[in-house]
Design a protein around this motif. Sequence first.
Motif, mmCIF file in Angstrom:
data_model
loop_
_atom_site.group_PDB
_atom_site.id
_atom_site.type_symbol
_atom_site.label_atom_id
_atom_site.label_comp_id
_atom_site.label_asym_id
_atom_site.label_seq_id
_atom_site.Cartn_x
_atom_site.Cartn_y
_atom_site.Cartn_z
ATOM 1 N N GLU A 245 0.675 -1.825 -0.179
ATOM 2 C CA GLU A 245 -0.141 -0.153 -0.053
ATOM 3 C C GLU A 245 0.978 1.806 -0.004
ATOM 4 N N SER A 246 0.380 1.896 -0.434
ATOM 5 C CA SER A 246 1.677 3.454 -0.579
ATOM 6 C C SER A 246 0.778 4.796 -0.517
ATOM 7 N N GLU A 247 -0.912 4.479 0.191
ATOM 8 C CA GLU A 247 -1.360 5.951 0.415
ATOM 9 C C GLU A 247 -1.390 6.012 1.301
ATOM 10 N N THR A 248 -0.556 5.102 2.290
ATOM 11 C CA THR A 248 -0.180 5.598 3.419
ATOM 12 C C THR A 248 1.272 5.304 3.596
ATOM 13 N N ARG A 249 2.501 6.238 4.817
ATOM 14 C CA ARG A 249 3.699 6.201 4.735
ATOM 15 C C ARG A 249 4.056 4.387 4.874
ATOM 16 N N ASN A 250 3.109 3.927 5.224
ATOM 17 C CA ASN A 250 3.759 2.492 6.337
ATOM 18 C C ASN A 250 1.944 1.966 6.260
ATOM 19 N N THR A 251 1.605 0.826 7.258
ATOM 20 C CA THR A 251 -0.030 -0.338 7.488
ATOM 21 C C THR A 251 0.034 -0.737 9.070
ATOM 22 N N LEU A 252 -0.616 0.473 9.813
ATOM 23 C CA LEU A 252 -0.538 0.161 10.968
ATOM 24 C C LEU A 252 -1.256 -1.263 11.175
ATOM 25 N N ASP A 253 -0.472 -2.077 11.959
ATOM 26 C CA ASP A 253 -1.013 -3.163 11.984
ATOM 27 C C ASP A 253 -1.833 -3.223 13.794
ATOM 28 N N LEU A 254 -3.087 -3.141 13.715
ATOM 29 C CA LEU A 254 -3.124 -3.158 15.045
ATOM 30 C C LEU A 254 -3.811 -4.131 15.267
ATOM 31 N N SER A 255 -3.701 -5.498 14.580
ATOM 32 C CA SER A 255 -3.922 -6.723 15.080
ATOM 33 C C SER A 255 -2.892 -6.740 16.190
ATOM 34 N N VAL A 256 -1.787 -6.550 16.295
ATOM 35 C CA VAL A 256 -0.348 -6.430 17.156
ATOM 36 C C VAL A 256 -0.922 -6.405 18.596
ATOM 37 N N ILE A 257 -2.024 -5.531 18.817
ATOM 38 C CA ILE A 257 -2.307 -4.946 20.237
ATOM 39 C C ILE A 257 -2.034 -6.313 20.939
ATOM 40 N N PRO A 258 -4.333 -7.293 20.719
ATOM 41 C CA PRO A 258 -4.199 -8.349 21.539
ATOM 42 C C PRO A 258 -3.526 -9.763 21.362
ATOM 43 N N ILE A 259 -3.083 -9.844 20.185
ATOM 44 C CA ILE A 259 -1.267 -11.120 20.200
ATOM 45 C C ILE A 259 -0.059 -10.416 21.138
ATOM 46 N N ILE A 260 0.099 -9.047 20.863
ATOM 47 C CA ILE A 260 1.368 -8.920 21.897
ATOM 48 C C ILE A 260 0.829 -9.371 23.119
#
Length: 339
Positions: A245-260
Amino acid sequence: MIITIKKNANKQDVKNLIKNLEKKGVTAFEIQGSNFDVYGLTGDTSAIDEKAIQANECVENVTRIAAKYKLANRLMHPEDTVIDVNGIKLGGKENIVIIGGPCSVENKDMVIHLAEEVKAAGGVMLRGGAYKPRTSPYAFQGMQTEGIMAMVEAREKTGLPIVSELMSADKIDEFEKYIDIIQIGARNMQNFELLKELGKRTTKPILLKRGFSNTIDEWIMSAEYIMASGNENVILCERGIRTFESETRNTLDLSVIPIIKEKTHLPIVIDPSHATGAWKLVESASLAAVAAGCDGLIIEVHDNPECALSDGAQCLKPKKFKALIDKAREIAKVVGRDI
Ligand code: PEP
Ligand code: MN
């Protein structure tokens, strides 16, 4: 490997068991918990036979942990780690910690002024880079020691603990002396020699950012490096990963919160600024992160983003930063937290 001890076990039997295990080269430590008596073994447990341990009368059961990380593992430490930074608690059910400040310290007055604005908005810690990892060697590299001292003055004026990025081991003593949270940037997440030095030479909390192309397990293993070398005060920070994806600088991986939270007991902070690269997206990313259960946000703030020496496009002006915090506070209530 985790050994659960029977409720009424003979204390001497337990002592003997642990002593014998340690003779085999592993380290055993007691895991805190109110309702159980458990020991975790770290080191090379391959030569240890769990059936032989099970044969001890004092042992309830033995579990081999499949994951390569031990100290960071939730199984070894069922309760959330709460890190105390000059009296501000990060993790567990504590208030969500909002960290704000410029990408780079550009001069002393600027960072002191921004610190006051961050505090007035409801931020509780100040960020500011003095050693900057720039893609181009011709770009502003940061004010270095002068920048660190400007951050120290900003802390003196406002009381806000300070967060800054360390890039090399030769500056550990400087950071140990002056900085409250040592940030390890995405580019250094797998600089294993640096991670080991951090474990050995400081007990200051380490904000370990996820590398832009690293898996969650690789990131946790990097935390394990610091912890296994002697510093268990690790805070994980998701700052977006590289995708197509190039629309954003990076892709925010929110799924890490419950996984972490499931895999580890460490606090997790989200950096919506580097994750999106665009100030207009920072608020929604922040609110989503709070809803998903993060323990903190680290956000770039600048009075005059158009003229910022780095990352101006993703910096919020103080007024927008305050509006974000006010909204985030409402969402925090829904998930049983405060800001
Ligand atoms: C920063 O925080 O300014 C920074 C360079 O972050 P990252 O390592 O996530 O790119
Ligand atoms: Mn930045």
